[in-house]
Enzyme design. Structure first.
Site, PDB file in Angstrom:
ATOM      1  N   ARG A   1       0.859  -1.177   0.000  1.00 45.13           N
ATOM      2  CA  ARG A   1       0.000   0.000   0.000  1.00 45.13           C
ATOM      3  C   ARG A   1       0.899   1.232   0.000  1.00 45.13           C
ATOM      4  O   ARG A   1       1.864   1.286   0.772  1.00 45.13           O
ATOM      5  CB  ARG A   1      -0.862  -0.036   1.259  1.00 45.13           C
ATOM      6  CG  ARG A   1      -1.854   1.090   1.353  1.00 45.13           C
ATOM      7  CD  ARG A   1      -2.569   1.070   2.690  1.00 45.13           C
ATOM      8  NE  ARG A   1      -2.049   2.115   3.547  1.00 45.13           N
ATOM      9  CZ  ARG A   1      -2.711   2.649   4.587  1.00 45.13           C
ATOM     10  NH1 ARG A   1      -3.906   2.205   4.888  1.00 45.13           N
ATOM     11  NH2 ARG A   1      -2.177   3.584   5.321  1.00 45.13           N
TER      12      ARG A   1
ATOM     13  N   TYR B   1      -3.200  11.586   5.955  1.00 49.67           N
ATOM     14  CA  TYR B   1      -3.460  10.244   6.476  1.00 49.67           C
ATOM     15  C   TYR B   1      -2.450   9.246   5.892  1.00 49.67           C
ATOM     16  O   TYR B   1      -2.137   9.280   4.704  1.00 49.67           O
ATOM     17  CB  TYR B   1      -4.874   9.753   6.113  1.00 49.67           C
ATOM     18  CG  TYR B   1      -4.951   8.272   6.303  1.00 49.67           C
ATOM     19  CD1 TYR B   1      -5.047   7.747   7.576  1.00 49.67           C
ATOM     20  CD2 TYR B   1      -4.783   7.413   5.227  1.00 49.67           C
ATOM     21  CE1 TYR B   1      -5.002   6.387   7.783  1.00 49.67           C
ATOM     22  CE2 TYR B   1      -4.745   6.045   5.422  1.00 49.67           C
ATOM     23  CZ  TYR B   1      -4.858   5.539   6.711  1.00 49.67           C
ATOM     24  OH  TYR B   1      -4.793   4.191   6.915  1.00 49.67           O
TER      25      TYR B   1
ATOM     26  N   ASP C   1      -5.172   3.786   0.088  1.00 44.14           N
ATOM     27  CA  ASP C   1      -6.283   4.026   1.018  1.00 44.14           C
ATOM     28  C   ASP C   1      -6.656   5.507   0.997  1.00 44.14           C
ATOM     29  O   ASP C   1      -5.841   6.363   1.329  1.00 44.14           O
ATOM     30  CB  ASP C   1      -5.843   3.617   2.435  1.00 44.14           C
ATOM     31  CG  ASP C   1      -6.994   3.596   3.436  1.00 44.14           C
ATOM     32  OD1 ASP C   1      -8.094   4.074   3.092  1.00 44.14           O
ATOM     33  OD2 ASP C   1      -6.780   3.097   4.562  1.00 44.14           O
TER      34      ASP C   1
ATOM     35  N   HIS D   1      -9.149   6.658   2.814  1.00 40.88           N
ATOM     36  CA  HIS D   1      -9.591   6.897   4.189  1.00 40.88           C
ATOM     37  C   HIS D   1     -10.834   7.791   4.251  1.00 40.88           C
ATOM     38  O   HIS D   1     -10.879   8.773   5.009  1.00 40.88           O
ATOM     39  CB  HIS D   1      -8.439   7.476   5.029  1.00 40.88           C
ATOM     40  CG  HIS D   1      -8.359   6.872   6.406  1.00 40.88           C
ATOM     41  ND1 HIS D   1      -8.672   7.565   7.534  1.00 40.88           N
ATOM     42  CD2 HIS D   1      -8.024   5.630   6.818  1.00 40.88           C
ATOM     43  CE1 HIS D   1      -8.522   6.784   8.596  1.00 40.88           C
ATOM     44  NE2 HIS D   1      -8.130   5.604   8.191  1.00 40.88           N
TER      45      HIS D   1
ATOM     46  N   GLU E   1      -9.039   1.833  -1.633  1.00 47.34           N
ATOM     47  CA  GLU E   1      -9.739   1.536  -0.375  1.00 47.34           C
ATOM     48  C   GLU E   1     -10.498   2.740   0.185  1.00 47.34           C
ATOM     49  O   GLU E   1      -9.991   3.871   0.136  1.00 47.34           O
ATOM     50  CB  GLU E   1      -8.689   1.074   0.633  1.00 47.34           C
ATOM     51  CG  GLU E   1      -9.219   0.848   2.030  1.00 47.34           C
ATOM     52  CD  GLU E   1      -8.125   0.396   2.979  1.00 47.34           C
ATOM     53  OE1 GLU E   1      -7.074  -0.110   2.509  1.00 47.34           O
ATOM     54  OE2 GLU E   1      -8.292   0.553   4.188  1.00 47.34           O
TER      55      GLU E   1
ATOM     56  N   GLU F   1     -13.602  -1.544   6.752  1.00 53.94           N
ATOM     57  CA  GLU F   1     -12.904  -1.720   8.040  1.00 53.94           C
ATOM     58  C   GLU F   1     -13.701  -1.167   9.215  1.00 53.94           C
ATOM     59  O   GLU F   1     -13.476  -1.587  10.340  1.00 53.94           O
ATOM     60  CB  GLU F   1     -11.500  -1.105   7.986  1.00 53.94           C
ATOM     61  CG  GLU F   1     -11.487   0.404   7.855  1.00 53.94           C
ATOM     62  CD  GLU F   1     -10.088   0.984   7.702  1.00 53.94           C
ATOM     63  OE1 GLU F   1      -9.275   0.395   6.973  1.00 53.94           O
ATOM     64  OE2 GLU F   1      -9.814   2.024   8.314  1.00 53.94           O
TER      65      GLU F   1
ATOM     66  N   ARG G   1     -13.501  -5.376   3.625  1.00 53.48           N
ATOM     67  CA  ARG G   1     -12.421  -5.236   4.607  1.00 53.48           C
ATOM     68  C   ARG G   1     -12.825  -5.576   6.036  1.00 53.48           C
ATOM     69  O   ARG G   1     -12.093  -5.282   6.980  1.00 53.48           O
ATOM     70  CB  ARG G   1     -11.912  -3.791   4.561  1.00 53.48           C
ATOM     71  CG  ARG G   1     -11.450  -3.366   3.203  1.00 53.48           C
ATOM     72  CD  ARG G   1      -9.978  -3.171   3.114  1.00 53.48           C
ATOM     73  NE  ARG G   1      -9.432  -2.350   4.161  1.00 53.48           N
ATOM     74  CZ  ARG G   1      -8.423  -2.700   4.941  1.00 53.48           C
ATOM     75  NH1 ARG G   1      -7.860  -3.887   4.805  1.00 53.48           N
ATOM     76  NH2 ARG G   1      -7.960  -1.876   5.869  1.00 53.48           N
TER      77      ARG G   1
ATOM     78  N   GLU H   1      -4.363  -7.397   5.191  1.00 56.15           N
ATOM     79  CA  GLU H   1      -3.485  -6.283   5.565  1.00 56.15           C
ATOM     80  C   GLU H   1      -2.570  -6.725   6.707  1.00 56.15           C
ATOM     81  O   GLU H   1      -2.997  -7.414   7.619  1.00 56.15           O
ATOM     82  CB  GLU H   1      -4.336  -5.093   6.035  1.00 56.15           C
ATOM     83  CG  GLU H   1      -3.514  -3.883   6.434  1.00 56.15           C
ATOM     84  CD  GLU H   1      -4.404  -2.720   6.905  1.00 56.15           C
ATOM     85  OE1 GLU H   1      -5.565  -2.960   7.264  1.00 56.15           O
ATOM     86  OE2 GLU H   1      -3.910  -1.583   6.889  1.00 56.15           O
TER      87      GLU H   1
ATOM     88  N   TRP I   1     -11.760  12.010   9.179  1.00 55.66           N
ATOM     89  CA  TRP I   1     -10.331  11.680   9.267  1.00 55.66           C
ATOM     90  C   TRP I   1     -10.108  10.384   8.525  1.00 55.66           C
ATOM     91  O   TRP I   1     -10.910   9.481   8.577  1.00 55.66           O
ATOM     92  CB  TRP I   1      -9.861  11.518  10.718  1.00 55.66           C
ATOM     93  CG  TRP I   1      -8.437  11.078  10.714  1.00 55.66           C
ATOM     94  CD1 TRP I   1      -7.344  11.830  10.385  1.00 55.66           C
ATOM     95  CD2 TRP I   1      -7.943   9.760  10.993  1.00 55.66           C
ATOM     96  NE1 TRP I   1      -6.215  11.062  10.442  1.00 55.66           N
ATOM     97  CE2 TRP I   1      -6.543   9.792  10.805  1.00 55.66           C
ATOM     98  CE3 TRP I   1      -8.555   8.553  11.369  1.00 55.66           C
ATOM     99  CZ2 TRP I   1      -5.726   8.674  10.994  1.00 55.66           C
ATOM    100  CZ3 TRP I   1      -7.758   7.446  11.548  1.00 55.66           C
ATOM    101  CH2 TRP I   1      -6.363   7.497  11.365  1.00 55.66           C
TER     102      TRP I   1
HETATM  103  C1  GCO Z   1      -6.037   0.770   7.477  1.00 55.67           C
HETATM  104  C2  GCO Z   1      -6.804   1.700   8.348  1.00 55.67           C
HETATM  105  C3  GCO Z   1      -6.113   2.124   9.593  1.00 55.67           C
HETATM  106  C4  GCO Z   1      -7.110   2.880  10.460  1.00 55.67           C
HETATM  107  C5  GCO Z   1      -6.936   2.471  11.889  1.00 55.67           C
HETATM  108  C6  GCO Z   1      -7.914   3.182  12.790  1.00 55.67           C
HETATM  109  O1  GCO Z   1      -6.369   0.696   6.312  1.00 55.67           O
HETATM  110  O2  GCO Z   1      -5.161   0.114   8.003  1.00 55.67           O
HETATM  111  O3  GCO Z   1      -7.382   2.726   7.589  1.00 55.67           O
HETATM  112  O4  GCO Z   1      -4.943   2.836   9.340  1.00 55.67           O
HETATM  113  O5  GCO Z   1      -6.971   4.237  10.315  1.00 55.67           O
HETATM  114  O6  GCO Z   1      -7.081   1.108  11.983  1.00 55.67           O
HETATM  115  O7  GCO Z   1      -7.850   2.671  14.069  1.00 55.67           O
HETATM  116 MG    MG Z   2      -8.008   1.776   5.748  1.00 50.89          MG
END
Ligand code: GCO
Ligand code: MG
Length: 402
Positions: free
Chosen positions: A147, A159, A210, A212, A236, A262, A283, A339, A402
């Site tokens: 990634r 991020y 990602d 995010h 992602e 996630e 995820r 991951e 975020w």
């Molecule tokens: C990822 C996630 C993490 C999250 C974290 C939050 O893809 O691994 O986005 O980086 O930000 O798990 O607690």
């Molecule tokens: Mg993520």
């Protein structure tokens, strides 16, 4: 066999982890991860104050019935706190089941469907050049999938770009730090990163990215389109997914594979995404999605709709959750990728485990149960420290994701 006792441990070997331990009257114990980053104590209390009293005396082999008892029995269904607590109980019970039958948990889930679990690591840098160098380092470590995240010119923080490259940890001690964001700057910059990566590493390496949750669907469609020449393994969390229908817009415009989930905690967060084939990878992982009992049902639904698994595996999932994820990954047919953000040495010492990394793959090991332990003596020396994930604002101060 009966559940004799259960206890919640909160420890902080550099970051906070919540661990549930369940003992049986036969001398076997099982472990479950209940860590919810930044909200750890809520799950710890949910378990200690509300769940553990209902477990004592039950037959630990009844994983399905106990799952239903905790899910339906709460009346208040779903949500990350409830589902992480249920997940911890479920993991611990599968661990006990494996130990009682003297076999690794993957054998109880259908046995091995593959020889190893393909994982991806995290490369990140302040700028494109640094990220390219970091990707090279991961390649050297043997990773086949990486990634890539980069700092954005004009933004003080982004991020996924960390100080400590190998052990990226977004939560910070104290109150929530504030980050800033510009969609315009981001959309212009990211395609340049992947252009540079393909130029340097060619076509074979799997590359992931990602977002995010920082775009809206039409912006995500534009990004997906602009990344098509660089054929990502996945894009992602392109948008937040409370509105599952939003993915229809992205899907209409781009062939870049999409991953999400996630922050999901039940099948009802993903049923439209799955049944309308709006995503390619889901995820959701054991700890935040109700444990192995729920996740294997979700994977079975996803399999029918060509959706593969891509379990979350950030550092805030303890080695107990990572072990459970690996038993799941190696057994389901529609596994995609896992991951793998490495835990620090301090964390691995508190949670000795049988899983190991070699040549781009993780292997769950062959210990009975989940193959992971918790060092109570060491954990007791590392008490909880309040920490939060960052919050994020647009450049004009507007509160954002975020
Ligand atoms: C990822 C996630 C993490 C999250 C974290 C939050 O893809 O691994 O986005 O980086 O930000 O798990 O607690
Ligand atoms: Mg993520």
């Amino acid at each position: 066999m009966k559940i004799r006792d259960a206890k919640v441990f909160v420890c902080c070997p550099g970051r906070n982890f919540v661990t549930l331990k369940i003992w049986t009257d036969q001398g076997i114990y099982g472990l479950g991860d209940a860590t919810l980053n930044g909200r750890e104590l809520a799950v710890a209390s949910y378990l200690s104050d509300h769940v553990i009293p209902c477990l004592i005396g039950r037959d630990p082999s009844q994983t399905e019935d106990i799952w239903q008892y905790l899910y339906r029995g709460a009346y208040w269904r779903r949500g990350p706190v409830t589902m992480s607590a249920i997940a911890a109980v479920d993991m611990a019970l599968w661990d006990i089941k494996g130990k009682a039958l003297n076999t690794p948990v993957y054998n109880l889930l259908g046995g091995k469907s593959r020889t190893g679990v393909l994982v991806y690591g995290h490369a990140n840098g302040q700028d494109i050049e640094q990220t390219v160098d970091e990707v090279a380092k991961y390649k050297e470590m043997g990773y086949l999938a990486i990634r890539a995240q980069t700092g954005i010119p004009g933004l003080p923080s982004t991020y996924g770009v960390a100080g400590d490259k190998l052990f990226y940890e977004p939560a910070e001690k104290g109150l929530p730090p504030e980050n800033s964001w510009s969609t315009e700057k981001y959309l212009l910059h990211v395609p340049k990163l992947f252009e540079a990566l393909r130029l340097k590493f060619g076509d074979d390496l799997h590359l992931l990215h990602d977002v995010h949750h920082r775009l809206i669907p039409i912006e995500a469609a534009r990004l997906g389109k602009s990344l098509e020449p660089h054929h990502l393994f996945w894009l992602e969390d392109a948008v937040t997914a409370e509105l599952q229908e939003g993915f229809r817009i992205i899907r209409k415009h781009t062939t870049t594979p999409l991953a999400v989930g996630e922050v999901f905690n039940a099948v009802w967060d993903a049923h439209i995404l799955i049944t309308e084939q709006l995503i390619d990878y889901l995820r959701m992982t054991v700890v935040h999605s109700g444990g192995l009992t729920h996740l294997k049902k979700i994977a079975a639904l996803a399999e029918i709709y060509h959706v593969r698994t891509g379990s979350h595996g950030a550092t805030d999932l303890s080695p107990v959750a990572m072990a459970a994820a690996l038993h799941f990954d190696i057994s389901v047919n529609n596994f995609g990728i896992q991951e793998y953000m490495r835990h620090t040495k301090e964390t691995d010492e508190v949670f000795p485990h049988a899983y190991s990394f070699a040549n781009g793959y993780l292997h769950p090991g062959d210990s009975p149960g989940l193959g992971v332990d918790y060092d109570e003596v060491l954990g007791a020396k590392l008490p909880y420290e309040r920490a939060y994930l960052p919050v994020n604002r647009k450049l004009d101060g507007t509160m954002f994701n975020w």
